[in-house]
Motif scaffolding. Structure first.
Motif, PDB file in Angstrom:
ATOM      1  N   LYS A   1      14.182  -1.167  -3.936  1.00 50.57           N
ATOM      2  CA  LYS A   1      15.560  -0.924  -3.499  1.00 50.57           C
ATOM      3  C   LYS A   1      16.077  -2.078  -2.628  1.00 50.57           C
ATOM      4  O   LYS A   1      17.274  -2.279  -2.511  1.00 50.57           O
ATOM      5  CB  LYS A   1      15.657   0.373  -2.692  1.00 50.57           C
ATOM      6  CG  LYS A   1      15.552   1.625  -3.521  1.00 50.57           C
ATOM      7  CD  LYS A   1      15.669   2.836  -2.612  1.00 50.57           C
ATOM      8  CE  LYS A   1      15.592   4.133  -3.359  1.00 50.57           C
ATOM      9  NZ  LYS A   1      15.670   5.299  -2.446  1.00 50.57           N
ATOM     10  N   LEU A   2      15.160  -2.817  -2.015  1.00 47.85           N
ATOM     11  CA  LEU A   2      15.547  -3.929  -1.130  1.00 47.85           C
ATOM     12  C   LEU A   2      16.045  -5.109  -1.956  1.00 47.85           C
ATOM     13  O   LEU A   2      15.575  -5.343  -3.077  1.00 47.85           O
ATOM     14  CB  LEU A   2      14.353  -4.363  -0.280  1.00 47.85           C
ATOM     15  CG  LEU A   2      13.757  -3.329   0.668  1.00 47.85           C
ATOM     16  CD1 LEU A   2      12.476  -3.849   1.276  1.00 47.85           C
ATOM     17  CD2 LEU A   2      14.755  -2.974   1.751  1.00 47.85           C
ATOM     18  N   THR A   3      16.966  -5.884  -1.391  1.00 50.76           N
ATOM     19  CA  THR A   3      17.433  -7.094  -2.079  1.00 50.76           C
ATOM     20  C   THR A   3      16.394  -8.195  -1.877  1.00 50.76           C
ATOM     21  O   THR A   3      15.757  -8.267  -0.832  1.00 50.76           O
ATOM     22  CB  THR A   3      18.795  -7.569  -1.527  1.00 50.76           C
ATOM     23  OG1 THR A   3      18.657  -7.778  -0.130  1.00 50.76           O
ATOM     24  CG2 THR A   3      19.877  -6.554  -1.800  1.00 50.76           C
ATOM     25  N   GLY A   4      16.249  -9.030  -2.875  1.00 53.15           N
ATOM     26  CA  GLY A   4      15.336 -10.160  -2.781  1.00 53.15           C
ATOM     27  C   GLY A   4      13.918  -9.874  -3.231  1.00 53.15           C
ATOM     28  O   GLY A   4      13.067 -10.760  -3.194  1.00 53.15           O
ATOM     29  N   ILE A   5      13.626  -8.657  -3.677  1.00 55.99           N
ATOM     30  CA  ILE A   5      12.281  -8.331  -4.160  1.00 55.99           C
ATOM     31  C   ILE A   5      12.146  -8.852  -5.586  1.00 55.99           C
ATOM     32  O   ILE A   5      12.942  -8.519  -6.463  1.00 55.99           O
ATOM     33  CB  ILE A   5      12.018  -6.805  -4.129  1.00 55.99           C
ATOM     34  CG1 ILE A   5      12.154  -6.254  -2.715  1.00 55.99           C
ATOM     35  CG2 ILE A   5      10.649  -6.479  -4.721  1.00 55.99           C
ATOM     36  CD1 ILE A   5      11.145  -6.800  -1.727  1.00 55.99           C
ATOM     37  N   ILE A   6      11.149  -9.687  -5.821  1.00 54.95           N
ATOM     38  CA  ILE A   6      10.911 -10.229  -7.155  1.00 54.95           C
ATOM     39  C   ILE A   6       9.968  -9.308  -7.920  1.00 54.95           C
ATOM     40  O   ILE A   6      10.225  -8.946  -9.057  1.00 54.95           O
ATOM     41  CB  ILE A   6      10.345 -11.663  -7.065  1.00 54.95           C
ATOM     42  CG1 ILE A   6      11.405 -12.560  -6.423  1.00 54.95           C
ATOM     43  CG2 ILE A   6       9.920 -12.159  -8.434  1.00 54.95           C
ATOM     44  CD1 ILE A   6      10.916 -13.921  -6.030  1.00 54.95           C
ATOM     45  N   SER A   7       8.870  -8.904  -7.268  1.00 49.61           N
ATOM     46  CA  SER A   7       7.957  -7.958  -7.906  1.00 49.61           C
ATOM     47  C   SER A   7       7.231  -7.150  -6.838  1.00 49.61           C
ATOM     48  O   SER A   7       7.008  -7.618  -5.729  1.00 49.61           O
ATOM     49  CB  SER A   7       6.944  -8.685  -8.801  1.00 49.61           C
ATOM     50  OG  SER A   7       6.020  -9.408  -8.017  1.00 49.61           O
ATOM     51  N   SER A   8       6.894  -5.932  -7.229  1.00 51.70           N
ATOM     52  CA  SER A   8       6.147  -5.046  -6.340  1.00 51.70           C
ATOM     53  C   SER A   8       5.109  -4.335  -7.187  1.00 51.70           C
ATOM     54  O   SER A   8       5.449  -3.727  -8.207  1.00 51.70           O
ATOM     55  CB  SER A   8       7.091  -4.040  -5.691  1.00 51.70           C
ATOM     56  OG  SER A   8       6.346  -3.069  -4.994  1.00 51.70           O
ATOM     57  N   ASN A   9       3.862  -4.418  -6.772  1.00 50.07           N
ATOM     58  CA  ASN A   9       2.789  -3.774  -7.524  1.00 50.07           C
ATOM     59  C   ASN A   9       1.910  -3.000  -6.545  1.00 50.07           C
ATOM     60  O   ASN A   9       1.033  -3.565  -5.905  1.00 50.07           O
ATOM     61  CB  ASN A   9       1.973  -4.813  -8.296  1.00 50.07           C
ATOM     62  CG  ASN A   9       0.913  -4.186  -9.170  1.00 50.07           C
ATOM     63  OD1 ASN A   9       0.921  -2.980  -9.382  1.00 50.07           O
ATOM     64  ND2 ASN A   9       0.007  -5.005  -9.665  1.00 50.07           N
TER      65      ASN A   9
END
Length: 134
Positions: free
Chosen positions: A87-95
């Motif tokens: 949901k945050l801006t600027g997140i490229i990937s989250s695993n």
């Protein structure tokens, strides 16, 4: 006084069992239990895919951090963490992985920072116990 009449037959009378004692009720409860036990395998459908376009202005702003998270118990927990972080801006990937008890997040540090990501993870009910910058 008249003597009481006795029933000639000693057979049991057939009574219809109550619904809670029926095979139908047992079948319904069994099916419900199976659906609930399988929840971690299909829970990801409740978290929509957050496809977003990411524009990176400067590649030197990209940062990767590994957060150690306590409290995750199933794959659904990992999906919950990914959903909140994305949901945050600027997140490229989250695993996020409940097996490893961690989340590896790649982000643009000009648009968000480590403390904002940590706050998002903690808002899910799980807690960040450690973080390592890669």
């Amino acid at each position: 006084m008249k003597p009481k009449k006795q029933i000639d037959c000693n057979c049991e009378t057939e009574e219809k069992p109550k619904f809670i004692q029926s095979k139908m009720f047992l079948g319904i409860v069994t099916a419900f239990a199976i659906v609930m036990l399988a929840f971690p395998y299909y829970s990801s459908i409740f978290y929509p895919k957050t496809e977003k376009q990411i524009i990176v202005v400067d590649k030197s702003n990209i940062q990767k951090v590994e957060f150690t998270i306590s409290g995750m118990t199933c794959a659904s927990c990992g999906e919950h963490v990914n959903h909140e972080v994305n949901k945050l801006t600027g997140i490229i990937s989250s695993n996020a992985s409940y097996e490893n008890g961690n989340a590896i997040v790649e982000f643009d540090n000009s648009k968000t920072n480590i403390s904002e990501i940590e706050k998002a993870i903690n808002s899910t009910g799980y807690s960040v116990t450690d973080k390592k910058e890669n």
